[in-house]
Design a protein around this motif. Structure first.
Motif, PDB file in Angstrom:
ATOM      1  N   TYR A 258     -11.038  -0.305   0.042  1.00  0.00           N
ATOM      2  CA  TYR A 258     -10.340   0.038  -0.856  1.00  0.00           C
ATOM      3  C   TYR A 258     -10.291  -0.903  -1.972  1.00  0.00           C
ATOM      4  O   TYR A 258     -10.410  -0.691  -3.221  1.00  0.00           O
ATOM      5  CB  TYR A 258      -8.666   0.330  -0.562  1.00  0.00           C
ATOM      6  CG  TYR A 258      -8.655   1.757  -0.056  1.00  0.00           C
ATOM      7  CD1 TYR A 258      -9.361   2.469   0.622  1.00  0.00           C
ATOM      8  CD2 TYR A 258      -7.206   1.991   0.108  1.00  0.00           C
ATOM      9  CE1 TYR A 258      -8.934   3.723   1.293  1.00  0.00           C
ATOM     10  CE2 TYR A 258      -6.779   3.201   0.663  1.00  0.00           C
ATOM     11  CZ  TYR A 258      -7.866   3.706   1.174  1.00  0.00           C
ATOM     12  OH  TYR A 258      -7.409   5.130   1.994  1.00  0.00           O
TER      13      TYR A 258
ATOM     14  N   THR B 299     -10.752  -1.240   6.255  1.00  0.00           N
ATOM     15  CA  THR B 299     -10.328  -0.152   5.549  1.00  0.00           C
ATOM     16  C   THR B 299      -9.828  -0.597   4.112  1.00  0.00           C
ATOM     17  O   THR B 299     -10.279  -0.051   3.132  1.00  0.00           O
ATOM     18  CB  THR B 299      -9.411   0.739   6.238  1.00  0.00           C
ATOM     19  OG1 THR B 299      -9.947   1.486   7.415  1.00  0.00           O
ATOM     20  CG2 THR B 299      -9.053   2.030   5.413  1.00  0.00           C
ATOM     21  N   ILE B 300      -8.952  -1.659   4.146  1.00  0.00           N
ATOM     22  CA  ILE B 300      -8.419  -1.994   3.122  1.00  0.00           C
ATOM     23  C   ILE B 300      -9.239  -2.777   2.158  1.00  0.00           C
ATOM     24  O   ILE B 300      -9.380  -2.677   0.872  1.00  0.00           O
ATOM     25  CB  ILE B 300      -6.988  -3.012   3.177  1.00  0.00           C
ATOM     26  CG1 ILE B 300      -5.920  -2.105   4.069  1.00  0.00           C
ATOM     27  CG2 ILE B 300      -6.511  -3.634   1.960  1.00  0.00           C
ATOM     28  CD1 ILE B 300      -5.476  -0.953   3.143  1.00  0.00           C
TER      29      ILE B 300
ATOM     30  N   ALA C 204      -2.654   6.840   1.538  1.00  0.00           N
ATOM     31  CA  ALA C 204      -2.179   5.108   1.331  1.00  0.00           C
ATOM     32  C   ALA C 204      -0.755   5.205   1.827  1.00  0.00           C
ATOM     33  O   ALA C 204      -0.326   4.213   2.480  1.00  0.00           O
ATOM     34  CB  ALA C 204      -2.143   4.992  -0.230  1.00  0.00           C
TER      35      ALA C 204
ATOM     36  N   ILE D 134       0.931  -1.260   0.000  1.00  0.00           N
ATOM     37  CA  ILE D 134      -0.006   0.055  -0.037  1.00  0.00           C
ATOM     38  C   ILE D 134       0.982   1.304   0.152  1.00  0.00           C
ATOM     39  O   ILE D 134       0.485   2.260  -0.683  1.00  0.00           O
ATOM     40  CB  ILE D 134      -1.168  -0.103   1.026  1.00  0.00           C
ATOM     41  CG1 ILE D 134      -2.086   0.801   0.872  1.00  0.00           C
ATOM     42  CG2 ILE D 134      -0.572   0.180   2.313  1.00  0.00           C
ATOM     43  CD1 ILE D 134      -3.107   0.556   0.011  1.00  0.00           C
TER      44      ILE D 134
ATOM     45  N   ILE E 144      -3.894  -3.587  -4.107  1.00  0.00           N
ATOM     46  CA  ILE E 144      -4.669  -3.697  -3.049  1.00  0.00           C
ATOM     47  C   ILE E 144      -5.242  -4.830  -2.590  1.00  0.00           C
ATOM     48  O   ILE E 144      -5.323  -5.156  -1.145  1.00  0.00           O
ATOM     49  CB  ILE E 144      -5.941  -2.537  -3.066  1.00  0.00           C
ATOM     50  CG1 ILE E 144      -5.288  -1.154  -3.281  1.00  0.00           C
ATOM     51  CG2 ILE E 144      -6.631  -2.718  -1.771  1.00  0.00           C
ATOM     52  CD1 ILE E 144      -6.148  -0.087  -3.966  1.00  0.00           C
TER      53      ILE E 144
ATOM     54  N   HIS F 223      -5.424  11.415  -1.503  1.00  0.00           N
ATOM     55  CA  HIS F 223      -5.538   9.967  -1.728  1.00  0.00           C
ATOM     56  C   HIS F 223      -3.987   9.188  -1.484  1.00  0.00           C
ATOM     57  O   HIS F 223      -4.125   8.386  -0.876  1.00  0.00           O
ATOM     58  CB  HIS F 223      -6.277   9.802  -3.014  1.00  0.00           C
ATOM     59  CG  HIS F 223      -6.103   8.156  -3.432  1.00  0.00           C
ATOM     60  ND1 HIS F 223      -7.177   7.437  -2.602  1.00  0.00           N
ATOM     61  CD2 HIS F 223      -5.961   7.374  -4.249  1.00  0.00           C
ATOM     62  CE1 HIS F 223      -7.342   6.155  -3.089  1.00  0.00           C
ATOM     63  NE2 HIS F 223      -6.473   6.055  -4.202  1.00  0.00           N
TER      64      HIS F 223
END
Length: 135
Positions: free
Chosen positions: A105, A101-102, A70, A14, A121, A66
């Motif tokens: 994503y 959270t990931i 990350a 990430i 991701i 953004h």
């Protein structure tokens, strides 16, 4: 020990994605439209919310923020995995929140982005999830 390495690997993924995104935002035209007239219109248009910015500035700002998010997620998770992995594993909130959270994503990448960030991701998500399950 495998759990720790998986968490570090996911964090590195990430972090690298965020760093590349930031580089592409400011030093390449990779996130610019091929339609030059659209770019010109974005530079002249503003959102309904305010006239204090343009759609182009908002686009650039979104991409930069953004990226920095990350980068932060990758850096802080890598740091904690290296320095405080026992705490990381013992905390009932931190690891699951990162995984969620990931996971969000991953959903965003699948729905709105393209295959390279989706694959990266998704790999981070798998690393985090396996790390959590191995604890």
């Amino acid at each position: 020990m495998t759990a720790k390495y998986l968490w570090v690997l996911g964090s590195a993924i990430i972090f690298v994605l965020g760093t590349l995104h930031l580089f592409y935002t400011f030093f390449t035209n990779k996130f610019s439209s091929k339609n030059e007239s659209l770019i010109d219109e974005m530079k002249k248009s503003y959102p309904r919310l305010t006239r204090q910015t343009t759609m182009w500035k908002a686009w650039m700002g979104f991409n930069a923020s953004h990226s920095s998010g990350a980068i932060f997620i990758g850096a802080i998770n890598c740091y904690l995995a290296v320095k405080q992995f026992e705490w990381l594993q013992a905390d009932a909130f931190y690891m699951p929140f990162n995984i969620l959270t990931i996971g969000f994503y991953v959903w965003l990448a699948k729905k709105y982005w393209f295959k390279i960030p989706f694959a990266g991701i998704a790999a981070c998500f798998v690393c985090y999830l396996l790390s959590y399950l191995l604890k």
